[in-house]
Scaffold this active site. Structure first.
Site, PDB file in Angstrom:
ATOM      1  N   SER A  55       0.762  -1.171  -0.078  1.00  0.00           N
ATOM      2  CA  SER A  55       0.044  -0.153  -0.024  1.00  0.00           C
ATOM      3  C   SER A  55       0.958   1.219  -0.053  1.00  0.00           C
ATOM      4  CB  SER A  55      -0.822   0.175   1.152  1.00  0.00           C
ATOM      5  OG  SER A  55      -0.056   0.244   2.454  1.00  0.00           O
ATOM      6  N   TYR A  56       2.268   0.733  -0.094  1.00  0.00           N
ATOM      7  CA  TYR A  56       2.889   2.380   0.146  1.00  0.00           C
ATOM      8  C   TYR A  56       3.139   3.001  -1.242  1.00  0.00           C
ATOM      9  CZ  TYR A  56       5.101   0.977   4.702  1.00  0.00           C
ATOM     10  OH  TYR A  56       4.930   0.625   6.112  1.00  0.00           O
ATOM     11  N   GLY A  57       2.796   4.463  -1.208  1.00  0.00           N
ATOM     12  CA  GLY A  57       2.913   5.235  -2.492  1.00  0.00           C
ATOM     13  C   GLY A  57       1.799   5.800  -2.689  1.00  0.00           C
ATOM     14  N   GLY A  63       2.641   1.299  -4.955  1.00  0.00           N
ATOM     15  CA  GLY A  63       3.365   0.244  -5.240  1.00  0.00           C
ATOM     16  C   GLY A  63       4.905   0.820  -5.427  1.00  0.00           C
TER      17      GLY A  63
END
Length: 326
Positions: A55-57, A63
């Site tokens: 879930s990062y970004g 991604g």
């Protein structure tokens, strides 16, 4: 099989939440070269655990952290390459309801990374709002290990009760839990002092990872009540917390001065002395160098006791993760 290869966990890791996050950390693509240098510096200094999440970004950059990590790991040819451990957390999104949804999610992460995930982690427990959802998702993590697609399985934001429940579920299938990560710092002692998670992890043979060991930057000493605050949400939080944490910062400052170290290095070393693997983030080579200065030495018992007292008596504490379970 990939899973039969040993998972290598160093004394300290590197958190990569900021790598791709515009909202909280002000990321943009021009930082990529610097981030590659951060990766190289960490890996060549035995900081070979890189923690990310699918879930990062932010927004279109979803991604991004995994994409960058995959690229950096591939291009890195220095010492310690064989020990690089990329740990990703799979989000318990409401639409992920089946075992296969987690297997597919991990395969998508592996595709972005251009390599297998070493340590796959459940990003949070759904126990606080949809306990019925969780069993199938954990089954998916176990399947990834059984199929040899990952070297290890970990959890994040679990309390002792839910951890024991998950541990039994995994051990019934012969799948070990390698790690548990929680928000842990001098401003967030709750998971250890109140929930007793360290004792439970020690009993079950699980390594405790401390995320946000610098409390989003509050424990670096770089911000004051008068000074300039970070933009956005962090700035709002800092305005609320800084007035109440001055005695703790003063204690950190005194020990830092006597040790010829920085506040960050003292705060990170305290986490190491507590038997955890801290994963401070770094966006610049300077920050990475500063983090590395927390390694190779240890606070003494008196210094730890002094910091413990200051942490207990601090008027303000860090906001706890809403997904942290009991």
């Amino acid at each position: 099989m990939y899973a039969s290869q040993k998972l290598f966990l160093p004394t300290m890791g590197c958190g990569t939440w900021a790598w791709g996050n515009r909202l909280l950390w002000g990321y943009d693509e021009s930082m990529d070269e610097q981030l590659q240098a951060v990766f190289n510096l960490c890996a060549s200094n035995s900081v070979t655990l890189f923690d990310t999440g699918d879930s990062y970004g932010t927004g279109k950059l979803n991604g991004r952290s995994e994409l960058l990590l995959g690229r950096f790991a591939k291009e890195y040819l220095g010492a310690g390459k064989e020990n690089i451990c990329i740990a990703t957390k799979l989000a318990a999104y409401p639409w992920r309801l089946t075992r296969q949804s987690m297997v597919s999610a991990c395969k998508s992460s592996a595709k972005r990374l251009g390599r297998n995930v070493d340590l796959v982690q459940m990003h949070w427990s759904t126990a606080n709002y949809a306990p019925w959802q969780e069993g199938a998702l954990l089954d998916g993590l176990a399947a990834l290990y059984e199929q040899g697609l990952v070297k290890g399985v970990g959890l994040s934001n679990y309390g002792p009760k839910r951890l024991r429940w998950a541990y039994k579920k995994f051990s019934d299938r012969g799948v070990p839990i390698s790690t548990l990560q929680v928000q842990y710092s001098l401003l967030s002692t709750y998971p250890v002092t109140q929930l007793g998670l360290k004792e439970v992890c020690d009993e079950l043979g699980i390594k405790l990872i401390a995320y946000s060991p610098l409390a989003l930057g509050l424990l670096t000493g770089k911000y004051s009540q008068k000074g300039s605050f970070p933009k956005g949400i962090r700035g709002l939080l800092f305005r609320q917390l800084l007035p109440g944490i001055q005695p703790l910062l003063s204690c950190l400052q005194a020990i830092a001065r006597s040790r010829n170290k920085t506040l960050s290095q003292i705060a990170i070393n305290w986490c190491i002395c507590k038997g955890t693997i801290p994963i401070p983030g770094a966006k610049t080579v300077e920050q990475a160098k500063e983090n590395l200065g927390a390694l190779g030495w240890q606070l003494d018992a008196n210094e730890i006791a002094e910091l413990d007292r200051a942490a207990i008596n601090t008027g303000k504490k860090m906001v706890q993760n809403i997904f942290q379970t009991k």
